[in-house]
Write a protein that holds these residues in place. Structure first.
Motif, PDB file in Angstrom:
ATOM      1  N   LEU A 291       0.850  -1.208   0.000  1.00  0.00           N
ATOM      2  CA  LEU A 291       0.000   0.000   0.000  1.00  0.00           C
ATOM      3  C   LEU A 291       0.878   1.248   0.000  1.00  0.00           C
ATOM      4  CD1 LEU A 291      -2.648  -0.588   2.850  1.00  0.00           C
ATOM      5  CD2 LEU A 291      -3.064  -0.526   0.387  1.00  0.00           C
ATOM      6  N   LEU A 292       1.914   1.201   0.847  1.00  0.00           N
ATOM      7  CA  LEU A 292       2.796   2.370   0.982  1.00  0.00           C
ATOM      8  C   LEU A 292       3.581   2.629  -0.295  1.00  0.00           C
ATOM      9  CD1 LEU A 292       4.263   2.047   4.587  1.00  0.00           C
ATOM     10  CD2 LEU A 292       2.598   3.701   3.746  1.00  0.00           C
ATOM     11  N   ARG A 293       3.958   1.539  -0.968  1.00  0.00           N
ATOM     12  CA  ARG A 293       4.746   1.693  -2.194  1.00  0.00           C
ATOM     13  C   ARG A 293       3.953   2.457  -3.251  1.00  0.00           C
ATOM     14  NH1 ARG A 293       6.062  -3.835  -2.694  1.00  0.00           N
ATOM     15  NH2 ARG A 293       7.254  -3.600  -0.781  1.00  0.00           N
ATOM     16  N   ARG A 294       2.637   2.235  -3.266  1.00  0.00           N
ATOM     17  CA  ARG A 294       1.789   2.906  -4.270  1.00  0.00           C
ATOM     18  C   ARG A 294       1.318   4.282  -3.788  1.00  0.00           C
ATOM     19  NH1 ARG A 294       0.160  -2.456  -4.283  1.00  0.00           N
ATOM     20  NH2 ARG A 294      -1.561  -2.081  -2.851  1.00  0.00           N
ATOM     21  N   ALA A 295       1.459   4.562  -2.490  1.00  0.00           N
ATOM     22  CA  ALA A 295       0.842   5.785  -1.929  1.00  0.00           C
ATOM     23  C   ALA A 295       1.731   7.011  -2.078  1.00  0.00           C
ATOM     24  CB  ALA A 295       0.543   5.556  -0.456  1.00  0.00           C
ATOM     25  N   LYS A 296       1.064   8.152  -2.277  1.00  0.00           N
ATOM     26  CA  LYS A 296       1.790   9.425  -2.287  1.00  0.00           C
ATOM     27  C   LYS A 296       1.434  10.235  -1.032  1.00  0.00           C
ATOM     28  CE  LYS A 296       2.764  10.201  -7.121  1.00  0.00           C
ATOM     29  NZ  LYS A 296       2.396   8.828  -7.570  1.00  0.00           N
ATOM     30  N   ARG A 297       0.229   9.984  -0.536  1.00  0.00           N
ATOM     31  CA  ARG A 297      -0.237  10.779   0.613  1.00  0.00           C
ATOM     32  C   ARG A 297      -0.478   9.851   1.816  1.00  0.00           C
ATOM     33  NH1 ARG A 297      -3.226  11.929  -3.638  1.00  0.00           N
ATOM     34  NH2 ARG A 297      -5.104  11.039  -2.721  1.00  0.00           N
ATOM     35  N   VAL A 298       0.357  10.016   2.820  1.00  0.00           N
ATOM     36  CA  VAL A 298       0.309   9.128   3.988  1.00  0.00           C
ATOM     37  C   VAL A 298       0.162   9.984   5.251  1.00  0.00           C
ATOM     38  CG1 VAL A 298       1.653   7.435   5.326  1.00  0.00           C
ATOM     39  CG2 VAL A 298       1.721   7.391   2.821  1.00  0.00           C
ATOM     40  N   ALA A 299      -0.700   9.532   6.164  1.00  0.00           N
ATOM     41  CA  ALA A 299      -0.839  10.227   7.459  1.00  0.00           C
ATOM     42  C   ALA A 299      -0.633   9.219   8.584  1.00  0.00           C
ATOM     43  CB  ALA A 299      -2.223  10.872   7.576  1.00  0.00           C
ATOM     44  N   VAL A 300      -0.056   9.692   9.673  1.00  0.00           N
ATOM     45  CA  VAL A 300       0.166   8.821  10.834  1.00  0.00           C
ATOM     46  C   VAL A 300      -0.319   9.553  12.075  1.00  0.00           C
ATOM     47  CG1 VAL A 300       1.883   7.572  12.212  1.00  0.00           C
ATOM     48  CG2 VAL A 300       2.228   7.809   9.743  1.00  0.00           C
ATOM     49  N   LEU A 301      -1.180   8.892  12.843  1.00  0.00           N
ATOM     50  CA  LEU A 301      -1.599   9.424  14.146  1.00  0.00           C
ATOM     51  C   LEU A 301      -0.899   8.595  15.211  1.00  0.00           C
ATOM     52  CD1 LEU A 301      -3.536  11.081  16.042  1.00  0.00           C
ATOM     53  CD2 LEU A 301      -5.130   9.149  15.846  1.00  0.00           C
ATOM     54  N   THR A 302      -0.163   9.257  16.092  1.00  0.00           N
ATOM     55  CA  THR A 302       0.504   8.490  17.154  1.00  0.00           C
ATOM     56  C   THR A 302      -0.065   8.843  18.531  1.00  0.00           C
ATOM     57  OG1 THR A 302       2.312  10.091  17.481  1.00  0.00           O
ATOM     58  CG2 THR A 302       2.683   8.336  15.868  1.00  0.00           C
ATOM     59  N   GLY A 303       0.090   7.871  19.440  1.00  0.00           N
ATOM     60  CA  GLY A 303      -0.298   8.076  20.835  1.00  0.00           C
ATOM     61  C   GLY A 303       0.817   7.585  21.737  1.00  0.00           C
ATOM     62  N   SER A 304       0.545   7.570  23.027  1.00  0.00           N
ATOM     63  CA  SER A 304       1.607   7.314  24.008  1.00  0.00           C
ATOM     64  C   SER A 304       2.282   5.955  23.830  1.00  0.00           C
ATOM     65  CB  SER A 304       1.058   7.448  25.432  1.00  0.00           C
ATOM     66  OG  SER A 304       0.020   6.517  25.636  1.00  0.00           O
ATOM     67  N   GLY A 305       1.578   4.992  23.180  1.00  0.00           N
ATOM     68  CA  GLY A 305       2.171   3.663  22.980  1.00  0.00           C
ATOM     69  C   GLY A 305       3.460   3.704  22.177  1.00  0.00           C
ATOM     70  N   ILE A 306       3.612   4.686  21.281  1.00  0.00           N
ATOM     71  CA  ILE A 306       4.849   4.720  20.478  1.00  0.00           C
ATOM     72  C   ILE A 306       6.046   5.108  21.348  1.00  0.00           C
ATOM     73  CG2 ILE A 306       4.727   7.116  19.601  1.00  0.00           C
ATOM     74  CD1 ILE A 306       5.819   5.955  16.910  1.00  0.00           C
ATOM     75  N   SER A 307       5.792   5.799  22.449  1.00  0.00           N
ATOM     76  CA  SER A 307       6.907   6.189  23.324  1.00  0.00           C
ATOM     77  C   SER A 307       7.108   5.210  24.472  1.00  0.00           C
ATOM     78  CB  SER A 307       6.669   7.601  23.880  1.00  0.00           C
ATOM     79  OG  SER A 307       6.665   8.549  22.822  1.00  0.00           O
ATOM     80  N   ALA A 308       6.232   4.184  24.553  1.00  0.00           N
ATOM     81  CA  ALA A 308       6.334   3.220  25.665  1.00  0.00           C
ATOM     82  C   ALA A 308       7.677   2.502  25.634  1.00  0.00           C
ATOM     83  CB  ALA A 308       5.182   2.220  25.601  1.00  0.00           C
ATOM     84  N   GLU A 309       8.137   2.133  24.429  1.00  0.00           N
ATOM     85  CA  GLU A 309       9.425   1.423  24.333  1.00  0.00           C
ATOM     86  C   GLU A 309      10.618   2.327  24.644  1.00  0.00           C
ATOM     87  OE1 GLU A 309       9.134  -1.344  20.660  1.00  0.00           O
ATOM     88  OE2 GLU A 309       7.334  -0.100  20.818  1.00  0.00           O
ATOM     89  N   SER A 310      10.389   3.625  24.685  1.00  0.00           N
ATOM     90  CA  SER A 310      11.453   4.538  25.125  1.00  0.00           C
ATOM     91  C   SER A 310      11.473   4.634  26.648  1.00  0.00           C
ATOM     92  CB  SER A 310      11.237   5.940  24.547  1.00  0.00           C
ATOM     93  OG  SER A 310      11.407   5.938  23.153  1.00  0.00           O
ATOM     94  N   GLY A 311      10.402   4.144  27.290  1.00  0.00           N
ATOM     95  CA  GLY A 311      10.359   4.166  28.756  1.00  0.00           C
ATOM     96  C   GLY A 311       9.401   5.193  29.338  1.00  0.00           C
ATOM     97  N   ILE A 312       8.507   5.745  28.498  1.00  0.00           N
ATOM     98  CA  ILE A 312       7.525   6.703  29.015  1.00  0.00           C
ATOM     99  C   ILE A 312       6.209   5.964  29.259  1.00  0.00           C
ATOM    100  CG2 ILE A 312       6.260   8.833  28.515  1.00  0.00           C
ATOM    101  CD1 ILE A 312       8.560   9.757  26.856  1.00  0.00           C
ATOM    102  N   PRO A 313       5.634   6.087  30.455  1.00  0.00           N
ATOM    103  CA  PRO A 313       4.389   5.354  30.710  1.00  0.00           C
ATOM    104  C   PRO A 313       3.233   5.846  29.838  1.00  0.00           C
ATOM    105  CG  PRO A 313       5.006   6.716  32.634  1.00  0.00           C
ATOM    106  CD  PRO A 313       6.105   6.850  31.628  1.00  0.00           C
ATOM    107  N   THR A 314       2.355   4.909  29.454  1.00  0.00           N
ATOM    108  CA  THR A 314       1.135   5.307  28.737  1.00  0.00           C
ATOM    109  C   THR A 314       0.132   5.805  29.778  1.00  0.00           C
ATOM    110  OG1 THR A 314       0.192   3.109  28.884  1.00  0.00           O
ATOM    111  CG2 THR A 314       1.556   3.561  26.931  1.00  0.00           C
ATOM    112  N   PHE A 315      -1.087   6.079  29.333  1.00  0.00           N
ATOM    113  CA  PHE A 315      -2.094   6.607  30.262  1.00  0.00           C
ATOM    114  C   PHE A 315      -3.011   5.527  30.824  1.00  0.00           C
ATOM    115  CE2 PHE A 315      -0.757  10.185  27.792  1.00  0.00           C
ATOM    116  CZ  PHE A 315      -0.645  11.172  28.748  1.00  0.00           C
ATOM    117  N   ARG A 316      -3.421   4.591  29.937  1.00  0.00           N
ATOM    118  CA  ARG A 316      -4.503   3.687  30.343  1.00  0.00           C
ATOM    119  C   ARG A 316      -4.087   2.225  30.441  1.00  0.00           C
ATOM    120  NH1 ARG A 316      -5.834   7.820  27.458  1.00  0.00           N
ATOM    121  NH2 ARG A 316      -7.429   9.219  28.296  1.00  0.00           N
TER     122      ARG A 316
END
Ligand code: BJW
Length: 257
Positions: free
Chosen positions: A21-46
């Protein structure tokens, strides 16, 4: 180090399909939340060790709480600044920084206030819930950068008018910056692929963005170890950690080039 595909529970063909999908796409959006920083050691909320399991949001993350006890609210944000000052961006953040340069239209929309996307190299970031490294004057509404930890004065005061300064973040019951939010909806409803990464998809209006994308015909890809209210609307639900799955997708994407 990347995990081998055999070590992951998800189907290899899902990863390949998403890379396709990405190979064919020109317009990509990403929404991130606290889970992406969890592996850095920042606690999530819920989650299991989430902040809202230990602290009451009503006491710390509402305008009423700040009015009642600004020092308490600031102690909490100061403690979180301390946690955030010690961590580094992880491979998930880094892949998204690379994608900004790869796609002709790439939107990074984050609910996170930790500043790790910028530290990973992303430049165009819509920070929907603000940024913990910025302060805002409660009287003049001016916003200023402040990387000081620990803060020398709690609660801090405006250098020009001495009114209270507050963290430049969005608390429950407060509106999001309308320019940012409108941009986020426009980018979500005009992209071809939207990723929802590391968010419980419970907090609105951010949680409505992937739905707006799906309604406009975009493919929606969720990356999360757990299911969320978005899962049933997602075209692909990749169960696992963002810091492992994003690099795998990136590997497949780059293989074709
Ligand atoms: C991993 C992982 C790994 C773990 N890899 N994944 C509609 C219905 C009902 C209520 C509302 C509604 N619309 C609005 C509301 C009210 C409210 C709301 O949504 N409440 C719901 C909770 C019910 N919304 C608001 O109040 C918003 N304002 C608003 O709507 O204003 C309207 C208005 C207009 C005009 C005038 C006045 C008002 C504002 C919301 C602000 C949210 N603020 C916070 C705090 C920010 C500052 C701070 O950090 O201190 O934002 S709350 C908190 O939740 C924070 C987050 O950004 C946000 C989202 O949380 P997130 O990131 O999804 O974290 P978690 O913990 O929930 O999920 C983590 C996920 O990661 C999990 O799924 C894990 O499985 C996963 N995971 N490890 C990938 N390695």
């Amino acid at each position: 180090m990347l995990l081998s595909l055999e070590e992951l529970t998800m189907e290899e063909h899902d990863l390949k399909a998403v890379a396709g999908l990405l190979r064919r796409a020109k317009r990509v959006a990403v929404l991130t939340g606290s889970g992406i920083s969890a592996e850095s050691g920042i606690p999530t909320f819920r989650g299991k060790d989430g902040l809202w399991r230990q602290f009451r949001a009503e006491d710390l993350a509402t305008p009423e709480a700040f009015e009642r006890d600004p020092a308490l609210v600031w102690e909490w944000y100061n403690w979180r600044r301390g946690l955030m000052s010690k961590v580094e961006p992880n491979p998930g953040h880094k892949v998204l920084a690379r994608w900004e340069r790869h796609f002709s239209q790439f939107a990074l929309i984050t609910q996170n206030i930790d500043g790790l996307h910028r530290r990973a190299g992303s430049e165009n970031i819509l920070e929907l819930h603000g940024n913990i490294w910025k302060l805002r004057c409660t009287k003049e509404d001016t916003v200023m950068d402040n990387f000081e930890y620990p803060l020398s004065e709690i609660p801090p005061r405006c250098p020009s008018c001495r009114a209270l300064l507050r963290p430049h973040v969005v608390w429950f019951g407060e509106p999001l910056d309308s320019t940012n939010l409108n941009k986020a909806f426009l980018l979500s409803s005009t992209c071809e692929v939207l990723f929802s990464v590391g968010t419980s998809a419970l907090v609105h209006p951010a949680a409505s963005l992937p739905l707006a994308a799906a309604e406009s015909g975009a493919k929606v890809v969720e990356i999360n170890p757990d299911s969320t209210p978005l899962t049933s609307y997602a075209d692909f639900s990749l169960r696992g950690k963002a810091g492992e799955i994003l690099p795998l997708i990136d590997q497949y994407l780059m293989m074709a080039h």
